[in-house]
Design an enzyme around this catalytic site. Structure first.
Site, short mmCIF file in Angstrom:
data_model
loop_
_atom_site.label_atom_id
_atom_site.label_comp_id
_atom_site.label_asym_id
_atom_site.label_seq_id
_atom_site.Cartn_x
_atom_site.Cartn_y
_atom_site.Cartn_z
N LEU A 36 -4.90 13.56 -15.70
CA LEU A 36 -6.36 13.55 -15.82
C LEU A 36 -6.86 12.12 -15.62
O LEU A 36 -6.50 11.22 -16.38
CB LEU A 36 -6.78 14.08 -17.19
N LYS A 38 -11.39 3.98 -14.46
CA LYS A 38 -10.70 3.36 -15.58
C LYS A 38 -9.19 3.28 -15.39
O LYS A 38 -8.56 2.28 -15.71
CB LYS A 38 -11.02 4.18 -16.84
N ARG A 56 -16.72 1.76 -21.06
CA ARG A 56 -16.54 0.52 -21.84
C ARG A 56 -15.68 -0.53 -21.15
O ARG A 56 -15.55 -1.64 -21.61
CB ARG A 56 -15.96 0.87 -23.23
N ASN A 108 -9.45 1.73 -24.03
CA ASN A 108 -10.82 2.08 -23.64
C ASN A 108 -11.61 0.83 -23.24
O ASN A 108 -12.59 0.91 -22.53
CB ASN A 108 -11.54 2.79 -24.78
N ASN A 130 18.68 -32.26 8.05
CA ASN A 130 17.85 -33.10 7.19
C ASN A 130 16.45 -33.21 7.79
O ASN A 130 16.30 -33.63 8.94
CB ASN A 130 18.46 -34.48 7.04
N ASN A 190 3.72 -23.95 15.05
CA ASN A 190 4.13 -22.61 15.49
C ASN A 190 3.01 -21.79 16.10
O ASN A 190 3.24 -20.72 16.62
CB ASN A 190 4.74 -21.83 14.30
C1 UD1 Z 1 -8.14 12.95 -25.59
C2 UD1 Z 1 -7.86 14.17 -26.45
C3 UD1 Z 1 -7.45 13.72 -27.84
C4 UD1 Z 1 -6.26 12.81 -27.76
C5 UD1 Z 1 -6.54 11.64 -26.82
C6 UD1 Z 1 -5.30 10.83 -26.59
C7 UD1 Z 1 -9.32 15.97 -25.67
C8 UD1 Z 1 -10.55 16.74 -25.89
N1 UD1 Z 1 -9.07 15.00 -26.52
O1 UD1 Z 1 -9.26 12.29 -26.15
O2 UD1 Z 1 -7.10 14.85 -28.63
O3 UD1 Z 1 -5.92 12.34 -29.05
O4 UD1 Z 1 -6.98 12.13 -25.54
O5 UD1 Z 1 -5.62 9.69 -25.86
O6 UD1 Z 1 -8.57 16.31 -24.76
N2 UD1 Z 1 -10.99 13.10 -18.18
C9 UD1 Z 1 -11.35 13.69 -17.00
N3 UD1 Z 1 -12.49 14.43 -16.97
C10 UD1 Z 1 -13.27 14.63 -18.06
C11 UD1 Z 1 -12.90 14.02 -19.26
C12 UD1 Z 1 -11.75 13.25 -19.29
O7 UD1 Z 1 -10.66 13.56 -15.99
O8 UD1 Z 1 -14.27 15.34 -17.93
C13 UD1 Z 1 -9.76 12.28 -18.21
C14 UD1 Z 1 -10.04 10.84 -18.54
O9 UD1 Z 1 -10.18 10.10 -17.33
C15 UD1 Z 1 -8.80 10.41 -19.31
C16 UD1 Z 1 -8.30 11.71 -19.93
O10 UD1 Z 1 -8.95 12.75 -19.26
O11 UD1 Z 1 -7.81 9.89 -18.44
C17 UD1 Z 1 -8.62 11.76 -21.43
O12 UD1 Z 1 -10.02 11.76 -21.57
P1 UD1 Z 1 -10.75 10.91 -22.69
O13 UD1 Z 1 -12.19 11.13 -22.57
O14 UD1 Z 1 -10.26 9.52 -22.68
O15 UD1 Z 1 -10.23 11.69 -23.98
P2 UD1 Z 1 -10.03 11.07 -25.40
O16 UD1 Z 1 -11.34 10.94 -26.06
O17 UD1 Z 1 -9.17 9.89 -25.33
CA CA Z 2 -8.75 8.21 -23.84
#
Ligand code: UD1
Ligand code: CA
Length: 461
Positions: free
Chosen positions: A8, A22, A15, A228, A377, A386
């Protein structure tokens, strides 16, 4: 049957305040997504699908040829992100699907593999990789029933006071049986305060439908760490840097002071080699035994033999033999091959050249597109010329030749074995073996010229 990882990576990472997705933020010179990607590959996962979203084109270009990508056009949560990969998953012959967060670069191949064994042996349809950490704030909490059986993940935003105290958290990495994942995805709703489709809701849905799920607690609790903000990214960099340095030290590499020393995990370094402060060893480097590397040396895709000293050297895609003494202030550019016992001193640049053993290039010299023999040398300030404005040409310098100070060698040109060039010469024609070439005008002396011409103004002292 094959397994597939879905990474994902659609999030913006507000942030980070970046123009890039990211997951492109770097941890020890490598984007976070590549750390995650490499861990999955190393664990033997054959197929990888990356969900892109924010600045998708950047990620697609970065991953070209390495992974299948699907776009998530709106960011509606991690469950929604996985839904974008549903068609791809459905159409392929996969057994298990591994979900990974692209922003959690500390996930390692052992944790992934061990979790798969746990998942398979126990016949779970879903196995979440959890970890116990001291500060669980922000993570989804692993909720267990009175028997200790895993029954739900509750996100920070939905957690009550008691749930917030749980310090076993969801790493974001989880294994699913393919059909179970596709089924559970169709059941997720966005009835939470953020109106997002949480992938983590799949656990409760499965439990309610009497499907068996498990949580595998990672031995390495660092596996869950993510960043983050750039402050957190700095923390991850420090942690990974220290981890690699300790590994190297335990293998026999001396790093007496770790200040400014960064070593990529892929580097191979022999025992009794000393790495001094300010030295950065990037990917693809192999360094032998008994070397002294640094201070302030940067190596990239460079090979160094045994017993060589590199002091204030920058080298990329180069190779250095045994017992060489390079520096201070030497730059080895791509396709440079320095053989054994060579000395390159102050302000010497070598590019796309071979320098054979026992040759000495001590000061202020440029060797480009050249084949240099043994025992040559170079005087101070030699330039291999060159480039003629249109094309590059090569210089060939024979064994034991002596190139006088401030010689220009206009390529293409050949200097024979044992041949000499006079200091200040501009050499345009071949110099035969054992010959001396002088290519400068003879000195003339005009007696009394200063008294006659009085070229100076009044005396200053
Ligand atoms: C998520 C988990 C949380 C876990 C944590 C670990 C969920 C709801 N929560 O939270 O339980 O403890 O990861 O780090 O799954 N992303 C997408 N599309 C979206 C949303 C997110 O591609 O619509 C991707 C983000 O780029 C990221 C990953 O999914 O790489 C996690 O998303 P993020 O929003 O960071 O979730 P957390 O709040 O960290
Ligand atoms: Ca995250």
């Amino acid at each position: 049957m094959k397994n597939c990882a879905v990474i994902l990576a659609g999030g913006e990472g507000t942030r980070m305040h970046s123009e890039k997705p990211k997951v492109m933020a770097e941890l020890l010179f490598k984007p976070m997504i590549d750390h995650v990607f490499d861990a999955a590959k190393k664990a033997g996962v054959s197929d990888i699908c990356v969900v892109t979203g924010y600045k998708a084109e950047i990620l697609e270009a970065h991953l070209e040829g390495r992974a299948h990508t699907v776009r998530q056009t709106e960011r509606l949560g991690t469950g929604h992100a996985v839904m974008q990969a549903a068609d791809y998953i459905r159409q392929n012959d996969f057994e298990n699907i591994l979900i990974l967060n692209g922003d959690a670069p500390f996930i390692d191949s052992e944790t992934i593999s061990e979790a798969l064994v746990y998942h398979t042996n126990r016949g779970f349809i879903q196995t979440v990789i959890s970890a116990k950490i001291d500060e669980p704030y922000g993570y989804g909490r692993i909720v267990r029933d009175f028997n200790g059986d895993f029954c739900a993940i509750v996100e920070e935003a939905s957690a009550d006071k008691e749930t917030k105290k749980i310090n076993e958290i969801n790493s974001g990495a989880m294994w699913f049986k393919k059909d179970a994942l596709l089924y559970l995805l169709s059941k997720i709703k966005n009835d939470n305060s953020k109106k997002e489709y949480y992938l983590t809701d799949t656990v409760k849905i499965a439990v309610d439908e009497k499907m068996s799920v498990g949580a595998y607690t990672a031995k390495n609790s660092d596996a869950v760490l993510g960043a983050n903000t750039r402050v957190q990214l700095n923390g991850l960099n420090e942690r990974l840097r220290r981890k690699i340095l300790e590994e190297k030290m335990l293998q026999g590499v001396s790093i007496p002071i770790t200040d400014g020393v960064i070593i990529d995990g892929s580097a191979v370094i022999g025992s009794d080699t000393v790495i001094l402060p300010g030295t950065i060893i990037k990917e693809g480097c192999i360094i032998g035994k008994n070397c002294i590397i640094g201070p302030n040396t940067v190596l990239y895709k460079t090979k160094v033999g045994n017993g060589s000293a590199l002091n204030q050297v920058q080298a990329e895609e180069a190779s250095v033999g045994d017992n060489c003494n390079l520096g201070p202030f030497v730059h080895l550019r791509p396709n440079t091959n320095i053989k054994n016992s060579v000395h390159c001193g102050n302000f010497v640049e070598v590019k796309n050249s071979t320098v054979d053993s026992h040759t000495s290039v001590s000061h202020l010299t440029y060797v480009g597109d050249s084949d240099v023999g043994k025992g040559v040398n170079f005087g101070c300030g030699v330039v291999t010329v060159n480039f003629n404005g249109k094309e590059k040409n090569r210089c060939t310098i024979g064994d034991d030749a002596f190139i006088g100070c401030n010689t220009n060698l206009i390529a293409p040109v050949k200097i024979g074995d044992r041949a000499y060039t006079a200091a200040g010469s501009t050499i345009t024609d071949e110099v035969p073996d054992d010959a001396l070439a002088i290519a400068r005008s003879r000195q003339t002396v005009k007696e009394g010229w200063v008294i006659k011409k009085k070229p100076y103004r009044e005396k200053k002292y």
